[in-house]
Design an enzyme around this catalytic site. Structure first.
Site, PDB file in Angstrom:
ATOM      1  N   GLU A 437       0.819  -1.217   0.000  1.00 54.18           N
ATOM      2  CA  GLU A 437       0.000   0.000   0.000  1.00 54.18           C
ATOM      3  C   GLU A 437       0.852   1.265   0.000  1.00 54.18           C
ATOM      4  O   GLU A 437       0.474   2.299   0.526  1.00 54.18           O
ATOM      5  CB  GLU A 437      -0.971   0.020   1.185  1.00 54.18           C
ATOM      6  N   GLY A 438       1.993   1.180  -0.647  1.00 56.74           N
ATOM      7  CA  GLY A 438       2.934   2.298  -0.696  1.00 56.74           C
ATOM      8  C   GLY A 438       3.945   2.163   0.414  1.00 56.74           C
ATOM      9  O   GLY A 438       3.596   2.159   1.602  1.00 56.74           O
TER      10      GLY A 438
END
Length: 584
Positions: A437-438
């Protein structure tokens, strides 16, 4: 394997006394809810997490997932637990009422989610992304797609996934190659390969609904040319039931360091039928609805693992007898004292405790503003606070999760490194949370580059105002003075970044995020410790007061080092280049 016990007393204190849940619900329009109802739901969630999900954690890690004849199976008991989860309505907690969801406040759902992560991080992942899929569809999908798919996703009868990453395109989605070709019936043929897809296939539900980023033939280059498509594993018949297999398959299951019981799939799309979600070429904006929700949820994974590790370390430190305490004999009837009396072990346990409980307060503070935002979408301050805190929650809470689980191993000594004790699994499992998610570096760049400097300090001011409300409620004058000074210093130091050059901003990012997190959690600790002194639970009151003092003396000084680092500029970071990195 350490047994997990839900921290219900801490949830009760934070929700009833600290957040003043009854007042919050009345002010936010959740008039059908109160603390008593919230406490009952959370208690039932605790029972499910501890009795049903937690016992599957160790066996699931040992067994892993299997791919055979194109079908994925999860460890024994996982699918049955999911069916129980769905049957009891847990999947519907945050779903909209018009699609048979419960629309519960986030201040109820977030404690349940934390407990599921503590109990079994691998198991929680698939349900997490289904919730994110529901959010994206509610905000961006057409009425027809919503009517066709949302009820089954909200109920949990079907699950959802997020398909972004490709072998050559991770953070830089401008490099994405998956193609979407328009068809005569209004659908699109999706062709491409995606990797690292959580829950890409499994034996939990009849259908899997993939949210896939792809490019249309006329798409502009870069991220402005990405669209979002809904691609079901099974196409539906005229009655809306899963019928025909779509042209997609699982290429393989990733072999991972941790979360082995979660099926992380390589997905192949070979002209699969998909349906446009939102406007053409606006897919990244649509996907960010999923990603921002998932980023906070990933932060809860760090918190959940930290709580489980702290519990295991605390129990072991109380039972493990070794040497005498340097401050004097503590257990005269024993041959030696328990290691909890050793100052260095106490230091590790209190580091675990202060970081874990501080992050729990941050998560519930975030949940409070989620409630505000959902009840009033026009609440600009709530939107600002959530945007500013999202990268902090994701990055710091997962960094914290790794630190705390590492300390858990350290408290156990050599036993912590052995699989049978379960502590090493917690560290292996939580390590991924810093990446997906980054990555946490990306979160830091988002915080300082978008949420602070590009915004000109507006989100910073909204966040300052939100935390100032907590400070104003502190009744102890000395505590209030310390909290106010800390908050003012955070704001002033943050303002220094507004005039930085681009390369200095990028070099400062990770240190600025850590500085922000330690500062804001410090404010939360002053607030919690003050509130605790007015509770009937004297043990909890002393625990909060003394843990706050430990955080202030031993953890809060870390922010000073991070501030020195983010002020240092990019010169020392960029000075070494080319062959200078090598050993010559």
């Amino acid at each position: 394997m350490p047994s997990y016990h839900a921290p219900l007393a801490d949830f009760q204190f934070l929700l009833r006394d600290w957040l003043k849940l009854d007042t919050h619900y009345q002010q936010s329009g959740y008039t059908d809810f109160d603390f008593e109802l919230a406490n009952e739901i959370i208690a039932q969630g605790a029972k499910f997490a501890t009795d049903v999900i937690a016992p599957l954690n160790r066996p699931g890690d040992e067994a892993g997932c299997q791919l055979q004849d194109g079908k994925v199976t999860t460890p024994e008991g996982f699918a049955a637990a999911y069916q129980e989860y769905v049957a009891n309505g847990w999947n519907t907690m945050l779903g909209p009422e018009e699609f048979d969801g419960q629309a519960l406040p986030y201040t109820i759902a977030v404690p349940v989610h934390e407990m599921l992560n503590s109990a079994n991080l691998s198991w929680r992942l698939t349900t997490m992304l289904t919730e994110s899929t529901v959010l994206a569809m509610c905000k961006h999908a057409s009425a027809e797609l919503q009517q066709t798919y949302l009820k089954k996703l909200v109920s949990g009868e079907w699950t959802g996934t997020m398909n972004l990453t490709e072998p050559h395109a991770g953070t830089d989605l401008a490099l994405l190659n998956t193609k979407a070709v328009p068809q005569d019936d209004g659908s699109y043929a999706i062709t491409g390969n995606k990797i690292f897809i959580t829950g890409g296939d499994h034996d939990w539900s009849e259908n899997v609904i993939h949210m896939v980023l792809a490019r249309l033939p006329d798409a502009p280059k870069g991220v402005k040319g990405i669209s979002l498509f809904l691609v079901p594993k099974l196409l539906l018949d005229e009655q809306g039931n899963p019928a025909t297999p779509n042209s997609l398959s699982v290429g393989s299951i990733e072999h991972k360091m941790g979360i082995k019981a979660s099926p992380t799939c390589v997905m192949n799309y070979d002209g699969a039928k998909g349906f446009l979600v939102g406007e053409a070429h606006q897919g990244l904006a649509c996907m960010f609805t999923m990603m921002n929700d998932a980023r906070f949820q990933v932060g809860l994974q760090g918190l959940g693992a930290a709580e489980a590790s702290y519990q295991g370390a605390l129990n072991y430190a109380r039972e493990r007898v070794q040497s005498r305490a340097p401050q004097g004999i503590q257990q005269p009837d024993e041959k030696a004292d328990a290691i909890i009396f050793q100052p260095d072990v106490a230091r590790m346990l209190l580091t675990q405790k202060s970081l874990t409980e501080g992050c729990r307060a941050l998560s519930l503070f975030y949940a409070k503003y989620m409630d505000k935002s959902h009840s009033n979408p026009n609440d600009a301050q709530a939107a600002d606070v959530l945007q500013f805190l999202t990268p902090i929650c994701k990055a710091f809470m997962t960094d914290m999760g790794l630190e705390v689980t590492s300390l858990g191993i350290q408290v156990f000594g050599g036993h912590g490194y052995i699989r049978e004790w379960g502590m090493e699994q917690l560290m292996r499992d939580v390590r991924i949370a810093m990446l997906y998610e980054g990555t946490n570096g990306i979160q830091a760049l988002d915080l300082i580059g978008r949420k602070l400097t590009r915004d000109g300090g507006k989100m910073l001011q909204s966040t300052y105002t939100a935390f100032a409300e907590l400070v104003n409620d502190i009744q102890d004058a000395e505590q209030q003075s310390r909290a106010q000074a800390l908050l003012d210093d955070f704001k002033a130091s943050s303002a220094e970044c507004l005039g930085m050059k681009a390369e200095d901003v990028a070099a400062a990012a990770c240190d600025y995020l850590a500085f922000s997190a330690y500062s804001l959690i410090g404010v939360l600790w002053y607030s919690m410790a003050d509130t605790a002194q007015r509770t009937d639970n004297k043990v909890l009151a002393e625990s909060k007061r003394k843990t706050c003092a430990f955080y202030e003396a031993r953890i809060l000084p870390r922010r000073d080092a991070h501030r020195l680092a983010f002020r240092a500029g990019a010169e020392s970071v960029l000075a070494v280049a080319g062959a200078e990195f090598d050993y010559l």
